[in-house]
Scaffold this motif. Structure first.
Motif, mmCIF file in Angstrom:
data_model
loop_
_atom_site.group_PDB
_atom_site.id
_atom_site.type_symbol
_atom_site.label_atom_id
_atom_site.label_comp_id
_atom_site.label_asym_id
_atom_site.label_seq_id
_atom_site.Cartn_x
_atom_site.Cartn_y
_atom_site.Cartn_z
ATOM 1 N N LYS A 100 19.209 4.163 7.067
ATOM 2 C CA LYS A 100 20.401 3.791 6.315
ATOM 3 C C LYS A 100 20.053 3.233 4.944
ATOM 4 C CE LYS A 100 24.568 0.944 6.821
ATOM 5 N NZ LYS A 100 25.281 -0.007 7.709
ATOM 6 N N GLU A 101 19.070 2.368 4.889
ATOM 7 C CA GLU A 101 18.690 1.731 3.639
ATOM 8 C C GLU A 101 17.247 2.082 3.290
ATOM 9 O OE1 GLU A 101 20.822 0.193 1.893
ATOM 10 O OE2 GLU A 101 22.449 -0.063 3.353
ATOM 11 N N LYS A 102 16.919 1.871 2.017
ATOM 12 C CA LYS A 102 15.552 2.147 1.573
ATOM 13 C C LYS A 102 14.553 1.303 2.335
ATOM 14 C CE LYS A 102 12.666 2.398 -2.573
ATOM 15 N NZ LYS A 102 12.588 2.130 -4.016
ATOM 16 N N GLU A 103 14.927 0.066 2.627
ATOM 17 C CA GLU A 103 14.045 -0.812 3.379
ATOM 18 C C GLU A 103 14.773 -1.273 4.645
ATOM 19 O OE1 GLU A 103 12.666 -3.888 0.821
ATOM 20 O OE2 GLU A 103 11.362 -2.560 -0.313
ATOM 21 N N ASP A 106 6.808 19.344 9.277
ATOM 22 C CA ASP A 106 6.188 20.377 8.446
ATOM 23 C C ASP A 106 6.283 20.019 6.970
ATOM 24 O OD1 ASP A 106 8.908 20.569 8.354
ATOM 25 O OD2 ASP A 106 8.978 22.758 8.379
ATOM 26 N N GLU A 107 6.313 18.688 6.675
ATOM 27 C CA GLU A 107 6.423 18.222 5.298
ATOM 28 C C GLU A 107 5.529 17.007 5.071
ATOM 29 O OE1 GLU A 107 10.529 18.086 3.575
ATOM 30 O OE2 GLU A 107 11.124 18.405 5.667
ATOM 31 N N MET A 108 5.218 16.759 3.786
ATOM 32 C CA MET A 108 4.458 15.588 3.390
ATOM 33 C C MET A 108 5.429 14.525 2.877
ATOM 34 S SD MET A 108 1.029 15.118 3.150
ATOM 35 C CE MET A 108 0.423 16.729 2.597
ATOM 36 N N PHE A 109 5.250 13.284 3.349
ATOM 37 C CA PHE A 109 6.146 12.216 2.941
ATOM 38 C C PHE A 109 5.350 11.033 2.380
ATOM 39 C CE2 PHE A 109 8.802 14.558 5.843
ATOM 40 C CZ PHE A 109 10.081 14.445 5.305
ATOM 41 N N PRO A 110 5.765 10.508 1.217
ATOM 42 C CA PRO A 110 5.151 9.293 0.668
ATOM 43 C C PRO A 110 5.882 8.053 1.169
ATOM 44 C CG PRO A 110 6.633 10.236 -0.946
ATOM 45 C CD PRO A 110 6.694 11.135 0.268
ATOM 46 N N PHE A 111 5.130 6.997 1.467
ATOM 47 C CA PHE A 111 5.707 5.733 1.886
ATOM 48 C C PHE A 111 4.993 4.591 1.161
ATOM 49 C CE2 PHE A 111 6.376 8.489 5.580
ATOM 50 C CZ PHE A 111 7.717 8.276 5.841
ATOM 51 N N GLN A 112 5.666 3.469 1.096
ATOM 52 C CA GLN A 112 5.046 2.235 0.607
ATOM 53 C C GLN A 112 5.249 1.157 1.656
ATOM 54 O OE1 GLN A 112 6.582 -0.568 -2.598
ATOM 55 N NE2 GLN A 112 4.962 0.494 -3.721
ATOM 56 N N LEU A 113 4.190 0.446 1.973
ATOM 57 C CA LEU A 113 4.226 -0.544 3.040
ATOM 58 C C LEU A 113 3.984 -1.943 2.485
ATOM 59 C CD1 LEU A 113 2.612 -0.362 6.499
ATOM 60 C CD2 LEU A 113 1.835 -2.137 4.955
ATOM 61 N N LEU A 139 2.236 -9.974 12.537
ATOM 62 C CA LEU A 139 2.493 -9.669 11.140
ATOM 63 C C LEU A 139 3.831 -8.948 11.047
ATOM 64 C CD1 LEU A 139 -0.993 -8.236 10.115
ATOM 65 C CD2 LEU A 139 -0.059 -10.454 9.409
ATOM 66 N N LYS A 140 4.628 -9.324 10.049
ATOM 67 C CA LYS A 140 5.911 -8.669 9.824
ATOM 68 C C LYS A 140 5.731 -7.655 8.702
ATOM 69 C CE LYS A 140 10.779 -9.668 8.868
ATOM 70 N NZ LYS A 140 11.766 -10.748 8.564
ATOM 71 N N ILE A 141 6.057 -6.395 9.012
ATOM 72 C CA ILE A 141 5.784 -5.299 8.087
ATOM 73 C C ILE A 141 7.078 -4.557 7.761
ATOM 74 C CG2 ILE A 141 4.487 -3.173 7.723
ATOM 75 C CD1 ILE A 141 2.419 -4.217 9.694
ATOM 76 N N ILE A 142 7.313 -4.330 6.458
ATOM 77 C CA ILE A 142 8.505 -3.609 6.012
ATOM 78 C C ILE A 142 8.077 -2.460 5.102
ATOM 79 C CG2 ILE A 142 10.657 -3.743 4.716
ATOM 80 C CD1 ILE A 142 10.855 -6.667 5.494
ATOM 81 N N PRO A 143 8.420 -1.221 5.471
ATOM 82 C CA PRO A 143 8.108 -0.091 4.599
ATOM 83 C C PRO A 143 9.301 0.279 3.728
ATOM 84 C CG PRO A 143 8.744 0.726 6.720
ATOM 85 C CD PRO A 143 8.872 -0.782 6.786
ATOM 86 N N SER A 144 9.027 0.877 2.584
ATOM 87 C CA SER A 144 10.062 1.500 1.771
ATOM 88 C C SER A 144 10.082 2.970 2.137
ATOM 89 C CB SER A 144 9.747 1.336 0.279
ATOM 90 O OG SER A 144 9.747 -0.027 -0.077
ATOM 91 N N VAL A 145 11.245 3.451 2.554
ATOM 92 C CA VAL A 145 11.360 4.834 2.997
ATOM 93 C C VAL A 145 12.416 5.545 2.184
ATOM 94 C CG1 VAL A 145 10.627 4.268 5.327
ATOM 95 C CG2 VAL A 145 13.057 4.250 4.773
ATOM 96 N N ILE A 159 0.834 -1.202 0.000
ATOM 97 C CA ILE A 159 0.000 0.000 0.000
ATOM 98 C C ILE A 159 0.868 1.250 0.000
ATOM 99 C CG2 ILE A 159 -1.785 1.277 1.252
ATOM 100 C CD1 ILE A 159 -2.477 -1.471 2.560
ATOM 101 N N ASN A 160 0.460 2.267 -0.759
ATOM 102 C CA ASN A 160 1.113 3.575 -0.770
ATOM 103 C C ASN A 160 0.355 4.525 0.147
ATOM 104 O OD1 ASN A 160 3.192 3.065 -2.813
ATOM 105 N ND2 ASN A 160 1.446 2.810 -4.190
ATOM 106 N N MET A 161 1.045 5.493 0.711
ATOM 107 C CA MET A 161 0.417 6.413 1.661
ATOM 108 C C MET A 161 1.115 7.763 1.657
ATOM 109 S SD MET A 161 1.944 4.785 5.132
ATOM 110 C CE MET A 161 3.671 4.288 5.147
ATOM 111 N N ASN A 162 0.458 8.765 2.237
ATOM 112 C CA ASN A 162 1.015 10.100 2.438
ATOM 113 C C ASN A 162 0.810 10.504 3.897
ATOM 114 O OD1 ASN A 162 1.842 11.224 -0.341
ATOM 115 N ND2 ASN A 162 -0.187 10.355 -0.713
ATOM 116 N N VAL A 163 1.891 10.886 4.555
ATOM 117 C CA VAL A 163 1.848 11.233 5.978
ATOM 118 C C VAL A 163 2.486 12.594 6.200
ATOM 119 C CG1 VAL A 163 2.481 10.520 8.314
ATOM 120 C CG2 VAL A 163 1.970 8.791 6.590
#
Length: 256
Positions: free
Chosen positions: A209-212, A171-178, A196-202, A163-167
């Protein structure tokens, strides 16, 4: 501590509007924070049912602070507050008031979901006043997205979900994928529980340090309580483990 509380934003998602009806009035969740081998601090989340602008809301307060040896050379006292509309699952008002070493910041945000804007006020520097910022449909703040996630049914949050999201963070908007990558029986101080094991892409280069480089385990039940969070930071590693639970709506099911 901003990095610690940012975990809760990273591990949540946005699908559509949803009622929040599985969070008990007076719930409290406490995490113990470890930076490498050091016992670095604690983070706490509490809830209270209230009325805001004439509508039922959930008031959530998040606090974070350093402890022990870490506090001696880097004192942190962070406060986050959010008023979440329980009918839509969306935030109406959000506060970030932090003290991290010599760094100070105090923002207040009012959300207007009808016209996709928000009003950001710099309380630390009143001369900066307020400004209107263009937003997106269904935007969440750092606290509201955490409880929005927990409001999802087990069929909406299951293995294979991406899932993609916006948080709205600071003071900024950030997109993430979970990504929900699997299940695991996790040993905690309370007992072993299926999670449940959950890994986001940041976005790498800012905090992680890493994207995931982040992983979280949440209870595989109607509570969806985070039990353990781990992250590889640009410098060192960080872990947040469950320390205390109070007034959770549904009993946790432990594996014997």
């Amino acid at each position: 501590m901003k990095k610690i509380l940012s975990f809760f934003a990273i591990f949540t998602f946005l699908l559509s509007y949803a009622q929040i009806d599985n969070i008990a009035d007076g719930e409290s969740i406490t995490f113990r924070i470890h930076y490498g081998i050091l016992n670095a601090g604690t983070a706490n989340l509490t809830t209270k049912k209230t009325t805001y602008m004439g509508a039922p809301h959930l008031y959530v307060k998040g606090t974070g602070k350093t402890t022990g040896a870490v506090k001696a050379f880097f004192k942190v006292e962070d406060l986050y507050e959010s008023f979440i509309n329980t009918g839509t699952g969306l935030p109406s008002f959000y506060v970030r008031n932090v003290r991290e070493g010599s760094y100070r910041q105090h923002f207040e945000t009012v959300f207007n979901h009808d016209n996709h804007t928000l009003i950001l006020t710099d309380k630390k520097t009143p001369a900066n006043g307020s400004k209107v910022v263009k937003s997106v449909k269904g935007v969440q703040d750092m606290l509201s997205c955490f409880y929005y996630l927990r409001s999802k049914s087990t069929s909406e949050l299951k293995v294979g979900t991406v899932i993609n999201m916006n948080v709205w963070i600071d003071d900024e908007m950030f997109p993430f994928q979970l990504k929900v990558t699997g299940t695991e029986d996790l040993k905690t101080k309370f007992g072993t529980i299926n999670c449940l094991k959950i890994i986001p892409s940041v976005k790498s280069g800012r905090v992680f340090k890493e994207k995931e480089g982040v992983t979280m385990w949440v209870t595989n039940d109607a509570n969806h309580i985070p039990m353990l969070l781990q992250a590889e930071l640009a410098v060192g590693s960080l872990k947040a483990s469950i320390e205390d639970l109070k007034n959770v709506k549904y009993p946790l099911k432990y594996i014997k």
